[in-house]
Motif scaffolding. Structure first.
Motif, PDB file in Angstrom:
ATOM      1  N   GLU A  41       0.858  -1.355   0.011  1.00 20.67           N
ATOM      2  CA  GLU A  41       0.161  -0.087   0.122  1.00 20.67           C
ATOM      3  C   GLU A  41       0.767   1.490  -0.005  1.00 20.67           C
ATOM      4  O   GLU A  41       0.464   2.406  -0.436  1.00 20.67           O
ATOM      5  CB  GLU A  41      -0.827  -0.001   1.332  1.00 20.67           C
ATOM      6  N   LEU A  50      -3.357   4.503 -11.961  1.00 24.16           N
ATOM      7  CA  LEU A  50      -4.644   4.296 -10.898  1.00 24.16           C
ATOM      8  C   LEU A  50      -5.886   4.528 -11.378  1.00 24.16           C
ATOM      9  O   LEU A  50      -5.977   5.684 -11.840  1.00 24.16           O
ATOM     10  CB  LEU A  50      -4.383   4.550  -9.451  1.00 24.16           C
ATOM     11  N   GLU A  54      -9.369   3.819  -7.122  1.00 23.55           N
ATOM     12  CA  GLU A  54      -8.767   2.707  -6.694  1.00 23.55           C
ATOM     13  C   GLU A  54      -7.926   2.679  -5.922  1.00 23.55           C
ATOM     14  O   GLU A  54      -6.856   3.822  -6.097  1.00 23.55           O
ATOM     15  CB  GLU A  54      -8.156   2.062  -8.352  1.00 23.55           C
ATOM     16  N   LEU A  55      -7.818   1.697  -4.922  1.00 22.86           N
ATOM     17  CA  LEU A  55      -6.542   1.661  -3.862  1.00 22.86           C
ATOM     18  C   LEU A  55      -5.448   1.086  -4.467  1.00 22.86           C
ATOM     19  O   LEU A  55      -5.610   0.140  -5.193  1.00 22.86           O
ATOM     20  CB  LEU A  55      -7.247   1.114  -2.747  1.00 22.86           C
ATOM     21  N   LEU A  56      -4.413   1.740  -3.975  1.00 24.09           N
ATOM     22  CA  LEU A  56      -3.094   0.986  -4.385  1.00 24.09           C
ATOM     23  C   LEU A  56      -2.870  -0.425  -4.192  1.00 24.09           C
ATOM     24  O   LEU A  56      -2.493  -1.369  -5.060  1.00 24.09           O
ATOM     25  CB  LEU A  56      -1.843   1.820  -4.085  1.00 24.09           C
ATOM     26  N   GLU A  58      -5.105  -2.595  -3.591  1.00 24.22           N
ATOM     27  CA  GLU A  58      -6.140  -3.430  -4.723  1.00 24.22           C
ATOM     28  C   GLU A  58      -5.536  -3.657  -5.960  1.00 24.22           C
ATOM     29  O   GLU A  58      -5.213  -4.997  -6.324  1.00 24.22           O
ATOM     30  CB  GLU A  58      -7.643  -2.635  -4.642  1.00 24.22           C
ATOM     31  N   ARG A  59      -5.063  -2.618  -6.412  1.00 25.22           N
ATOM     32  CA  ARG A  59      -4.369  -2.862  -7.709  1.00 25.22           C
ATOM     33  C   ARG A  59      -3.096  -3.661  -7.629  1.00 25.22           C
ATOM     34  O   ARG A  59      -2.985  -4.470  -8.655  1.00 25.22           O
ATOM     35  CB  ARG A  59      -3.831  -1.333  -8.303  1.00 25.22           C
ATOM     36  N   ARG A  82       0.198  -4.401   7.119  1.00 25.80           N
ATOM     37  CA  ARG A  82       0.314  -3.215   6.117  1.00 25.80           C
ATOM     38  C   ARG A  82       1.850  -2.994   5.743  1.00 25.80           C
ATOM     39  O   ARG A  82       2.757  -3.310   6.443  1.00 25.80           O
ATOM     40  CB  ARG A  82      -0.374  -2.123   7.058  1.00 25.80           C
TER      41      ARG A  82
END
Ligand SMILES: [Zn+2]
Length: 273
Positions: A41, A50, A54-56, A58-59, A82
């Protein structure tokens, strides 16, 4: 056939450091499991990559799955800590981050995830995590404790061959004007400096295994390319010629911590030996 677990810190580490070996093992019928401590993350996304909202993390999860499929990995598991970010950043104090994880607790997560698997060989990082990233150092610590507790016989540390890198960089810098690599000159200077300081990887004399992955070099390149949010299409890694790419990435280096290689002894070419 053996079960081999590759324990990495973030999505893309598998691509840059052990992709060729993973592809080769899976092509010979071994069961390859990829275990990743975090979803990365705290990485820096390539600008504009992105999608909206979109969250990093998830990507990067998606990118990892894509890379793992390309390499023939049979199972992917996340420890779901994390990302700790770089050593001096405030993110290393986040109680959820891997750097802050209690080692025993991390080992029990690992145990639970891989219940029922018989691990014949475990691959982790060298004690400095390759280049001192807290999550990489933590992979070394957690992986070592886990293997002691469940009695994994064979461990290898993935590492970089500092001496070989120094040579390759010197060569690339000499060739820079002719190869269209002008933009990466500064990057190379920095890498060379770090190699000279000995702040990453291992000295060649400490390395026991050199795995030739040139037959799987296309898979390795595809695996690196799958990490679009981290590795710009224009990056050093993807811009160099196939020949240069093979020179830099065609060998993967490992250390068997239970062995030392004598001066004139060749590297071992098989990860299991
Ligand atoms: Zn990493």
């Amino acid at each position: 056939m053996a079960t081999v677990v590759f324990f990495h810190a973030h999505p893309d580490d598998e691509a840059l450091s052990t992709a060729g070996t993973m592809a080769a093992l899976s092509a010979s019928g071994h069961r390859v499991i990829l275990l990743v401590a975090t979803r990365g993350e705290e990485g820096e996304p390539v600008p504009g990559v992105l999608r909206e909202g979109e969250l990093l993390g998830e990507r990067r999860t998606e990118e990892l799955i894509k890379s793992a499929n390309l390499l023939g990995v049979e199972r992917v598991e996340f420890l779901d800590y994390r990302d700790s970010g770089m050593m001096d950043s405030p993110t290393t104090s986040n109680p959820e981050c891997f750097w802050k994880a209690d080692l025993e607790e991390a080992v029990s997560r690992l145990d639970q995830l891989l219940q029922g698997e018989t691990v014949d060989l475990l691959v982790i990082y060298d004690p400095n995590g390759g280049y001192g990233h807290p999550d990489h150092i933590q992979v070394h610590r957690v992986g070592t404790l886990w293997s002691d507790q469940i009695g994994i016989e064979e461990i290898r540390w993935t590492t970089l061959n500092r001496d070989a890198i120094k040579k390759t960089i010197e060569l690339a810098m000499r060739e820079t004007p002719d190869t269209g690599l002008a933009g990466v000159g500064e990057d190379l200077e920095e890498r060379k400096k770090r190699a000279e300081e000995g702040s990453f990887g291992s000295a060649e004399s400490e390395i026991t295994h050199a795995i030739d992955v040139s037959d799987f070099i296309d898979k390795k390149k595809d695996s690196i390319s799958a990490h679009q949010s981290q590795i710009d299409e224009d990056s050093f890694f993807l811009k160099i010629s196939d020949e240069q790419f093979s020179a830099v990435f065609g060998t993967e280096w490992f250390i068997n911590p239970k062995e030392t290689r004598k001066d004139n002894e060749p590297f071992k070419a098989n990860l299991f030996n």
